[in-house]
Design a protein around this motif. Sequence first.
Motif, PDB file in Angstrom:
ATOM      1  N   GLY A 232      61.999  38.018 -58.903  1.00 29.11           N
ATOM      2  CA  GLY A 232      62.372  36.676 -58.458  1.00 29.11           C
ATOM      3  C   GLY A 232      61.265  35.657 -58.600  1.00 29.11           C
ATOM      4  N   GLY A 233      60.042  36.124 -58.902  1.00 31.49           N
ATOM      5  CA  GLY A 233      58.925  35.219 -59.135  1.00 31.49           C
ATOM      6  C   GLY A 233      58.661  34.287 -57.975  1.00 31.49           C
ATOM      7  N   GLN A 234      58.495  32.989 -58.280  1.00 37.23           N
ATOM      8  CA  GLN A 234      58.147  31.993 -57.273  1.00 37.23           C
ATOM      9  C   GLN A 234      59.231  31.819 -56.209  1.00 37.23           C
ATOM     10  N   ASN A 235      60.465  32.214 -56.506  1.00 38.99           N
ATOM     11  CA  ASN A 235      61.541  32.122 -55.507  1.00 38.99           C
ATOM     12  C   ASN A 235      61.295  33.041 -54.308  1.00 38.99           C
ATOM     13  N   LEU A 236      60.407  34.019 -54.481  1.00 39.89           N
ATOM     14  CA  LEU A 236      60.108  34.958 -53.397  1.00 39.89           C
ATOM     15  C   LEU A 236      58.934  34.504 -52.537  1.00 39.89           C
ATOM     16  N   ARG A 237      58.334  33.381 -52.878  1.00 38.55           N
ATOM     17  CA  ARG A 237      57.182  32.889 -52.126  1.00 38.55           C
ATOM     18  C   ARG A 237      57.532  32.743 -50.643  1.00 38.55           C
ATOM     19  N   SER A 238      56.617  33.187 -49.790  1.00 39.58           N
ATOM     20  CA  SER A 238      56.727  33.081 -48.327  1.00 39.58           C
ATOM     21  C   SER A 238      57.785  34.005 -47.727  1.00 39.58           C
ATOM     22  N   LYS A 239      58.418  34.845 -48.537  1.00 34.62           N
ATOM     23  CA  LYS A 239      59.380  35.801 -48.000  1.00 34.62           C
ATOM     24  C   LYS A 239      58.688  37.131 -47.736  1.00 34.62           C
ATOM     25  N   LYS A 240      59.193  37.886 -46.786  1.00 34.35           N
ATOM     26  CA  LYS A 240      58.617  39.199 -46.447  1.00 34.35           C
ATOM     27  C   LYS A 240      58.961  40.173 -47.561  1.00 34.35           C
ATOM     28  N   ARG A 241      57.971  40.495 -48.386  1.00 39.75           N
ATOM     29  CA  ARG A 241      58.189  41.337 -49.568  1.00 39.75           C
ATOM     30  C   ARG A 241      57.583  42.728 -49.420  1.00 39.75           C
ATOM     31  N   HIS A 242      56.697  42.886 -48.443  1.00 45.32           N
ATOM     32  CA  HIS A 242      55.923  44.121 -48.331  1.00 45.32           C
ATOM     33  C   HIS A 242      56.196  44.815 -47.002  1.00 45.32           C
ATOM     34  N   PRO A 243      55.934  46.107 -46.934  1.00 45.37           N
ATOM     35  CA  PRO A 243      56.307  46.905 -45.757  1.00 45.37           C
ATOM     36  C   PRO A 243      55.532  46.569 -44.485  1.00 45.37           C
ATOM     37  N   THR A 244      56.072  47.105 -43.401  1.00 48.52           N
ATOM     38  CA  THR A 244      55.390  47.095 -42.107  1.00 48.52           C
ATOM     39  C   THR A 244      54.986  48.527 -41.774  1.00 48.52           C
ATOM     40  N   ILE A 245      53.707  48.713 -41.474  1.00 48.88           N
ATOM     41  CA  ILE A 245      53.173  50.029 -41.098  1.00 48.88           C
ATOM     42  C   ILE A 245      52.791  49.958 -39.627  1.00 48.88           C
ATOM     43  N   GLU A 246      53.468  50.710 -38.789  1.00 53.77           N
ATOM     44  CA  GLU A 246      53.201  50.637 -37.360  1.00 53.77           C
ATOM     45  C   GLU A 246      51.949  51.438 -36.985  1.00 53.77           C
ATOM     46  N   ASP A 247      51.624  51.464 -35.699  1.00 57.37           N
ATOM     47  CA  ASP A 247      50.384  52.068 -35.210  1.00 57.37           C
ATOM     48  C   ASP A 247      50.311  53.572 -35.497  1.00 57.37           C
ATOM     49  N   ASN A 248      49.068  54.035 -35.677  1.00 53.78           N
ATOM     50  CA  ASN A 248      48.763  55.473 -35.745  1.00 53.78           C
ATOM     51  C   ASN A 248      49.455  56.170 -36.916  1.00 53.78           C
ATOM     52  N   VAL A 249      49.548  55.485 -38.044  1.00 55.68           N
ATOM     53  CA  VAL A 249      50.158  56.067 -39.243  1.00 55.68           C
ATOM     54  C   VAL A 249      49.053  56.492 -40.209  1.00 55.68           C
ATOM     55  N   THR A 250      49.225  57.654 -40.832  1.00 55.67           N
ATOM     56  CA  THR A 250      48.328  58.121 -41.882  1.00 55.67           C
ATOM     57  C   THR A 250      49.092  58.192 -43.198  1.00 55.67           C
ATOM     58  N   ILE A 251      48.512  57.607 -44.250  1.00 53.43           N
ATOM     59  CA  ILE A 251      49.152  57.591 -45.571  1.00 53.43           C
ATOM     60  C   ILE A 251      48.203  58.238 -46.563  1.00 53.43           C
ATOM     61  N   TYR A 252      48.605  59.372 -47.115  1.00 50.21           N
ATOM     62  CA  TYR A 252      47.723  60.129 -48.000  1.00 50.21           C
ATOM     63  C   TYR A 252      47.835  59.683 -49.456  1.00 50.21           C
ATOM     64  N   SER A 253      46.935  60.180 -50.272  1.00 49.14           N
ATOM     65  CA  SER A 253      46.670  59.634 -51.606  1.00 49.14           C
ATOM     66  C   SER A 253      47.901  59.614 -52.505  1.00 49.14           C
ATOM     67  N   GLY A 254      48.011  58.529 -53.247  1.00 47.22           N
ATOM     68  CA  GLY A 254      49.063  58.399 -54.255  1.00 47.22           C
ATOM     69  C   GLY A 254      50.408  57.973 -53.720  1.00 47.22           C
ATOM     70  N   ALA A 255      50.548  57.783 -52.434  1.00 48.46           N
ATOM     71  CA  ALA A 255      51.843  57.381 -51.876  1.00 48.46           C
ATOM     72  C   ALA A 255      52.136  55.921 -52.211  1.00 48.46           C
ATOM     73  N   SER A 256      53.415  55.617 -52.454  1.00 46.63           N
ATOM     74  CA  SER A 256      53.864  54.247 -52.679  1.00 46.63           C
ATOM     75  C   SER A 256      54.914  53.909 -51.627  1.00 46.63           C
TER      76      SER A 256
END
Length: 318
Positions: A232-256
Amino acid sequence: MKNIEPKIKKLTTDILKDYGQGRTIDKMNAFTSPDMDIVVDILDKLQKILFPGYYRNKNYHFYTAENNLQTLIEDVLFNLTKQISMYLRYLPEFSGADYHTSMDRAQEIALEFLSRIPKIRDLVETTVQAEFDGDPAATNKDEIIFCYPGMYAIMVFRLAHEFYDLGVPMLPRIMSEYAHSKTGIDIHPGATIGRYFFIDHGTGIVVGETTIIGDNVKIYQGVTIGALSTRGGQNLRSKKRHPTIEDNVTIYSGASILGGETVIGHDSVIGGNTFITMSVPPGSNVSIKSQELHISSKGKADSAAKDLDQSATWFYTI
């Protein structure tokens, strides 16, 4: 080579002619444009302010911490004000502003930023502690401050995020991309990141602009916290595009972990090389099912495929 001067003159004439096409890349007002070298120098001096006992100013010799700090602050304030005044011109309301208007506002922003140094130092201290507590290879906290790329990337993020919060264009991105070039860790200054944030190894980590990360989160190398799609390019500006990671989370290598509606619930563990585009409940362990390991011995492949152990230790893919 004979007759090289006419060839050089022709090359110069041809390239100068190419400069005159009015394209974005033809802009030549270098003296009124931001200076990358000065921004890096400002970062270097801010690091000295954040860590007074670790990085000293070698250009001056002072007998008191007060004199040393005051000189650093005056230096940073002067150069930062000048740089911010240039960045303000990228804002519509300052595009035609005179020199004094831009400088006055730039100085207000620079002073407000410097007033936030104690808050930034408090957050940086939590990272030092998290890195030490979370890495058995760390022998002491000095090693973390001097050596760990994650420590440097998070420090620069904390500084850049304040400029982002103050509405300064481009400057926070230049800071974060400089840290990216040094560490291989790409944290957008617009991300929201809580206390005791821990990065181990770090190379290849990407954290997008609208990411929200809670407290006590650990991330290992090669992790992407990104957008599900940017078509969507510039149409996505200021919109929530990325995840929320809550407290006490561990993310190991290579995860998307992708998508603005994706929420990783608190106290979850995300295993290495997982690909997540949906929310995960609190307290989850996420792993890839039935990976097969093939072993060859003396040129002969083992005919029996073996599943990887899915026990808790499997998550430690560092």
